[in-house]
Design a protein around this motif. Structure first.
Motif, PDB file in Angstrom:
ATOM      1  N   ILE A   1       0.847  -1.190   0.000  1.00 48.48           N
ATOM      2  CA  ILE A   1       0.000   0.000   0.000  1.00 48.48           C
ATOM      3  C   ILE A   1       0.889   1.249   0.000  1.00 48.48           C
ATOM      4  O   ILE A   1       1.729   1.410   0.897  1.00 48.48           O
ATOM      5  CB  ILE A   1      -0.920   0.030   1.238  1.00 48.48           C
ATOM      6  CG1 ILE A   1      -1.812  -1.205   1.270  1.00 48.48           C
ATOM      7  CG2 ILE A   1      -1.771   1.298   1.253  1.00 48.48           C
ATOM      8  CD1 ILE A   1      -2.604  -1.343   2.574  1.00 48.48           C
ATOM      9  N   PRO A   2       0.722   2.132  -0.980  1.00 57.19           N
ATOM     10  CA  PRO A   2       1.569   3.335  -1.003  1.00 57.19           C
ATOM     11  C   PRO A   2       1.388   4.241   0.211  1.00 57.19           C
ATOM     12  O   PRO A   2       2.364   4.666   0.822  1.00 57.19           O
ATOM     13  CB  PRO A   2       1.146   4.047  -2.300  1.00 57.19           C
ATOM     14  CG  PRO A   2       0.648   2.945  -3.179  1.00 57.19           C
ATOM     15  CD  PRO A   2      -0.039   1.989  -2.241  1.00 57.19           C
ATOM     16  N   PHE A   3       0.117   4.567   0.580  1.00 60.17           N
ATOM     17  CA  PHE A   3      -0.128   5.560   1.628  1.00 60.17           C
ATOM     18  C   PHE A   3      -1.061   5.062   2.717  1.00 60.17           C
ATOM     19  O   PHE A   3      -1.995   4.307   2.457  1.00 60.17           O
ATOM     20  CB  PHE A   3      -0.784   6.816   1.044  1.00 60.17           C
ATOM     21  CG  PHE A   3       0.111   7.654   0.194  1.00 60.17           C
ATOM     22  CD1 PHE A   3       1.117   8.416   0.760  1.00 60.17           C
ATOM     23  CD2 PHE A   3      -0.071   7.700  -1.174  1.00 60.17           C
ATOM     24  CE1 PHE A   3       1.927   9.208  -0.031  1.00 60.17           C
ATOM     25  CE2 PHE A   3       0.736   8.484  -1.969  1.00 60.17           C
ATOM     26  CZ  PHE A   3       1.742   9.243  -1.405  1.00 60.17           C
ATOM     27  N   GLY A   4      -0.844   5.588   3.908  1.00 60.91           N
ATOM     28  CA  GLY A   4      -1.818   5.478   4.988  1.00 60.91           C
ATOM     29  C   GLY A   4      -2.217   6.883   5.395  1.00 60.91           C
ATOM     30  O   GLY A   4      -1.378   7.786   5.415  1.00 60.91           O
ATOM     31  N   CYS A   5      -3.504   7.085   5.676  1.00 64.32           N
ATOM     32  CA  CYS A   5      -3.978   8.414   6.074  1.00 64.32           C
ATOM     33  C   CYS A   5      -5.113   8.249   7.074  1.00 64.32           C
ATOM     34  O   CYS A   5      -6.051   7.474   6.834  1.00 64.32           O
ATOM     35  CB  CYS A   5      -4.444   9.208   4.853  1.00 64.32           C
ATOM     36  SG  CYS A   5      -5.051  10.859   5.252  1.00 64.32           S
ATOM     37  N   ALA A   6      -5.052   8.986   8.182  1.00 65.73           N
ATOM     38  CA  ALA A   6      -6.016   8.838   9.276  1.00 65.73           C
ATOM     39  C   ALA A   6      -7.307   9.604   8.994  1.00 65.73           C
ATOM     40  O   ALA A   6      -7.372  10.815   9.206  1.00 65.73           O
ATOM     41  CB  ALA A   6      -5.398   9.323  10.584  1.00 65.73           C
TER      42      ALA A   6
ATOM     43  N   ALA B   1      -8.433  10.731  -7.173  1.00 67.51           N
ATOM     44  CA  ALA B   1      -8.074   9.618  -8.058  1.00 67.51           C
ATOM     45  C   ALA B   1      -7.053   8.709  -7.387  1.00 67.51           C
ATOM     46  O   ALA B   1      -7.072   7.484  -7.574  1.00 67.51           O
ATOM     47  CB  ALA B   1      -7.526  10.156  -9.379  1.00 67.51           C
ATOM     48  N   MET B   2      -6.161   9.302  -6.597  1.00 69.60           N
ATOM     49  CA  MET B   2      -5.180   8.496  -5.862  1.00 69.60           C
ATOM     50  C   MET B   2      -5.885   7.577  -4.864  1.00 69.60           C
ATOM     51  O   MET B   2      -5.484   6.430  -4.670  1.00 69.60           O
ATOM     52  CB  MET B   2      -4.189   9.415  -5.152  1.00 69.60           C
ATOM     53  CG  MET B   2      -3.323  10.241  -6.096  1.00 69.60           C
ATOM     54  SD  MET B   2      -2.364  11.533  -5.240  1.00 69.60           S
ATOM     55  CE  MET B   2      -1.203  10.545  -4.319  1.00 69.60           C
ATOM     56  N   VAL B   3      -6.958   8.108  -4.242  1.00 71.51           N
ATOM     57  CA  VAL B   3      -7.743   7.295  -3.316  1.00 71.51           C
ATOM     58  C   VAL B   3      -8.465   6.189  -4.071  1.00 71.51           C
ATOM     59  O   VAL B   3      -8.411   5.010  -3.700  1.00 71.51           O
ATOM     60  CB  VAL B   3      -8.759   8.170  -2.543  1.00 71.51           C
ATOM     61  CG1 VAL B   3      -9.619   7.300  -1.623  1.00 71.51           C
ATOM     62  CG2 VAL B   3      -8.046   9.256  -1.752  1.00 71.51           C
ATOM     63  N   THR B   4      -9.122   6.568  -5.175  1.00 73.50           N
ATOM     64  CA  THR B   4      -9.894   5.615  -5.979  1.00 73.50           C
ATOM     65  C   THR B   4      -9.011   4.518  -6.573  1.00 73.50           C
ATOM     66  O   THR B   4      -9.414   3.358  -6.663  1.00 73.50           O
ATOM     67  CB  THR B   4     -10.630   6.353  -7.115  1.00 73.50           C
ATOM     68  OG1 THR B   4     -11.491   7.349  -6.541  1.00 73.50           O
ATOM     69  CG2 THR B   4     -11.449   5.398  -7.959  1.00 73.50           C
ATOM     70  N   ASN B   5      -7.785   4.883  -6.939  1.00 71.18           N
ATOM     71  CA  ASN B   5      -6.869   3.932  -7.574  1.00 71.18           C
ATOM     72  C   ASN B   5      -6.168   3.009  -6.575  1.00 71.18           C
ATOM     73  O   ASN B   5      -5.306   2.225  -6.957  1.00 71.18           O
ATOM     74  CB  ASN B   5      -5.827   4.683  -8.399  1.00 71.18           C
ATOM     75  CG  ASN B   5      -6.433   5.359  -9.611  1.00 71.18           C
ATOM     76  OD1 ASN B   5      -7.522   4.992 -10.070  1.00 71.18           O
ATOM     77  ND2 ASN B   5      -5.747   6.361 -10.150  1.00 71.18           N
ATOM     78  N   GLY B   6      -6.537   3.113  -5.318  1.00 69.84           N
ATOM     79  CA  GLY B   6      -5.996   2.191  -4.334  1.00 69.84           C
ATOM     80  C   GLY B   6      -4.662   2.584  -3.745  1.00 69.84           C
ATOM     81  O   GLY B   6      -3.981   1.749  -3.129  1.00 69.84           O
ATOM     82  N   TYR B   7      -4.270   3.859  -3.872  1.00 69.85           N
ATOM     83  CA  TYR B   7      -2.999   4.297  -3.311  1.00 69.85           C
ATOM     84  C   TYR B   7      -3.058   4.442  -1.788  1.00 69.85           C
ATOM     85  O   TYR B   7      -2.017   4.512  -1.131  1.00 69.85           O
ATOM     86  CB  TYR B   7      -2.573   5.636  -3.910  1.00 69.85           C
ATOM     87  CG  TYR B   7      -2.165   5.586  -5.372  1.00 69.85           C
ATOM     88  CD1 TYR B   7      -2.183   4.401  -6.101  1.00 69.85           C
ATOM     89  CD2 TYR B   7      -1.742   6.733  -6.027  1.00 69.85           C
ATOM     90  CE1 TYR B   7      -1.801   4.366  -7.437  1.00 69.85           C
ATOM     91  CE2 TYR B   7      -1.357   6.712  -7.355  1.00 69.85           C
ATOM     92  CZ  TYR B   7      -1.388   5.536  -8.062  1.00 69.85           C
ATOM     93  OH  TYR B   7      -1.010   5.516  -9.384  1.00 69.85           O
ATOM     94  N   PHE B   8      -4.271   4.519  -1.240  1.00 66.57           N
ATOM     95  CA  PHE B   8      -4.447   4.700   0.205  1.00 66.57           C
ATOM     96  C   PHE B   8      -5.016   3.435   0.841  1.00 66.57           C
ATOM     97  O   PHE B   8      -5.806   2.725   0.228  1.00 66.57           O
ATOM     98  CB  PHE B   8      -5.380   5.880   0.496  1.00 66.57           C
ATOM     99  CG  PHE B   8      -4.759   7.233   0.254  1.00 66.57           C
ATOM    100  CD1 PHE B   8      -4.255   7.968   1.315  1.00 66.57           C
ATOM    101  CD2 PHE B   8      -4.667   7.755  -1.026  1.00 66.57           C
ATOM    102  CE1 PHE B   8      -3.680   9.211   1.104  1.00 66.57           C
ATOM    103  CE2 PHE B   8      -4.095   8.993  -1.256  1.00 66.57           C
ATOM    104  CZ  PHE B   8      -3.588   9.727  -0.181  1.00 66.57           C
ATOM    105  N   ASP B   9      -4.618   3.205   2.074  1.00 63.70           N
ATOM    106  CA  ASP B   9      -5.154   2.087   2.844  1.00 63.70           C
ATOM    107  C   ASP B   9      -6.678   2.206   2.897  1.00 63.70           C
ATOM    108  O   ASP B   9      -7.210   3.203   3.400  1.00 63.70           O
ATOM    109  CB  ASP B   9      -4.577   2.130   4.260  1.00 63.70           C
ATOM    110  CG  ASP B   9      -5.034   0.971   5.134  1.00 63.70           C
ATOM    111  OD1 ASP B   9      -5.887   0.180   4.682  1.00 63.70           O
ATOM    112  OD2 ASP B   9      -4.525   0.871   6.269  1.00 63.70           O
ATOM    113  N   PRO B  10      -7.417   1.217   2.394  1.00 58.87           N
ATOM    114  CA  PRO B  10      -8.883   1.298   2.409  1.00 58.87           C
ATOM    115  C   PRO B  10      -9.476   1.348   3.803  1.00 58.87           C
ATOM    116  O   PRO B  10     -10.623   1.762   3.986  1.00 58.87           O
ATOM    117  CB  PRO B  10      -9.310   0.032   1.659  1.00 58.87           C
ATOM    118  CG  PRO B  10      -8.154  -0.908   1.796  1.00 58.87           C
ATOM    119  CD  PRO B  10      -6.936  -0.033   1.781  1.00 58.87           C
TER     120      PRO B  10
END
Length: 420
Positions: free
Chosen positions: A185-190, A238-247
């Motif tokens: 996973i590229p990113f994690g965001c709270a 788009a970064m969120v939609t493309n799976g760059y962030f922890d779901p």
């Protein structure tokens, strides 16, 4: 800000915040009681610097009975605003600079520090007080200064062929795609703490539209009705939609996300550079992490050196304090020592002139210092730059973007409609 940057080049830097109440307590042998509220909780990077500073300053002031209490970041914002509204503040309190403390100053709740500052002027350059100065009067004691950093776990990046943090946006996106293909996973965001989402979104907007555009909007000099901002919001989404962030990020706190990053679950973590302290204190993780600035997305409008952050963390004194002058002197001494220990820990760059050996400052913080020294312009964190009511509207739309409830066009339409 250009003046501030020149000061930064010499190793100086800025802000944190606090308050205190003062009462004579006969049970304490006639000592003057001072109370402080802050956000240096047990899990906060600044906790150690506060503890050490308090030991140092209270030892020098046996005539003061000092107590303090720390609150979680988001809940504190609500608590201190309510205390200001009711005029039931502690003597000393932590606050953020610019509009955040400005609202309290406008409500006539903050003690002016001009008289007490004179004794500390040789150690604390007046330029460092710019974000807490209103109508020529000083109201805040700065601690350290931070920016949003792009932290990278280089062990994970090496698995997809990178030995450095990608320097261009195209290469950055290619890196994220390779990470996903590798199952990383590229990113994690709270998502539970919307200010964490702004660390990502504001960087994307700034590197798409330019620092001046974003700063003008935050300062109310320009409208949110900006197509370039809408496009930048769509880029982030788009970064969120493309799976760059922890779901699962929507349900996580910042402490949980940071722990996941240090445990190797994410390749990147965008957050304040105060995190250098926690990273440096983890002997296993520290060799793996590097820090950089987010890459430029649209080079016709933005460039490297345009950063999110600046002097913000501050201590202030309540005008209602029964011994405000003593509280102010105590606050200056406390701010100086929090800056001292915080800089050595890696919690930020110093607002106060260092009077001590800085050779032990960790390498990650020194890299941040290089980034800041080469900065072109800094835009203060949005929820600090804007007044409280406007910031709440802004944060509500940021949360909707992360949750994919609104797109870029709806984001700018909603904010331009609700923020006049």
């Amino acid at each position: 800000m250009k003046k501030i940057l020149k000061v930064l080049g010499f190793g100086l830097l800025v802000l944190p915040l606090f308050t205190a109440c003062t009462k004579k307590d006969a049970a304490k042998g006639g000592k003057t009681k001072l109370e402080m509220w802050c956000i240096a909780t047990e899990s906060d990077s600044n906790r150690h610097s506060y503890e050490e500073a308090i030991k140092t300053v209270t030892a020098a002031h046996p005539e003061v009975d000092f107590t303090w209490e720390a609150f979680e970041n988001q809940s504190y914002k609500t608590k201190i605003k309510a205390a200001v509204a009711a005029d039931e503040m502690p003597d000393i309190f932590f606050t953020w600079s610019c509009a955040f403390i400005g609202d309290f100053v406008n409500a006539d709740r903050v003690y002016c520090l001009d008289e007490e500052y004179k004794a500390f002027a040789n150690e604390l350059d007046a330029k460092m007080l710019g974000n807490t100065t209103f109508n020529g009067k000083h109201y805040g004691v700065p601690l350290t200064m931070n920016i949003v950093g792009l932290f990278a776990n280089m062990d994970l990046l090496k698995q997809v062929g990178y030995t450095e943090v990608p320097g261009t946006y195209d290469d950055f996106i290619a890196c994220c795609d390779k990470l996903i293909a590798k199952g990383i996973i590229p990113f994690g965001c709270a998502g539970k703490e919307t200010w964490c989402v702004t660390e990502y979104l504001e960087s994307v907007i700034e590197k798409s539209c330019g620092a001046k555009t974003l700063d003008d909007i935050f300062m109310g000099r320009a409208s949110w009705n900006n197509k370039d901002v809408a496009k930048a919001v769509d880029t982030f989404q788009a970064m969120v939609t493309n799976g760059y962030f922890d779901p699962n990020g929507m349900a996580l706190s910042n402490d949980e996300v940071k722990a996941n990053f240090m445990a190797g679950k994410y390749a990147f973590y965008m957050n304040g550079t105060w995190n250098c302290a926690d990273f440096a204190n983890n002997a296993e993780f520290f060799p793996k992490v590097k820090v950089a600035e987010f890459p430029v997305i649209d080079s016709s409008k933005a460039k490297l050196g345009q950063l999110i952050g600046g002097p913000s963390d501050t201590l202030a004194v309540a005008k209602s304090s029964k011994n405000a002058s003593l509280a102010a002197k105590f606050t200056f001494e406390l701010g100086k020592e929090i800056c001292h220990y915080g800089y050595l820990d890696g919690c930020g760059l110093p607002a106060w002139t260092p009077y001590y050996d800085t050779s032990s400052v960790n390498g990650l913080t020194r890299e941040v210092q290089k980034i800041v020294a080469g900065a072109d312009q800094m835009v203060l964190f949005g929820d600090t730059a804007m007044s409280a009511d406007i910031a709440q509207i802004y944060l509500s739309y940021v949360a909707k973007v992360y949750g994919k409830e609104v797109n870029g066009s709806e984001f700018i339409a909603g904010l331009s409609s609700e923020i006049k």
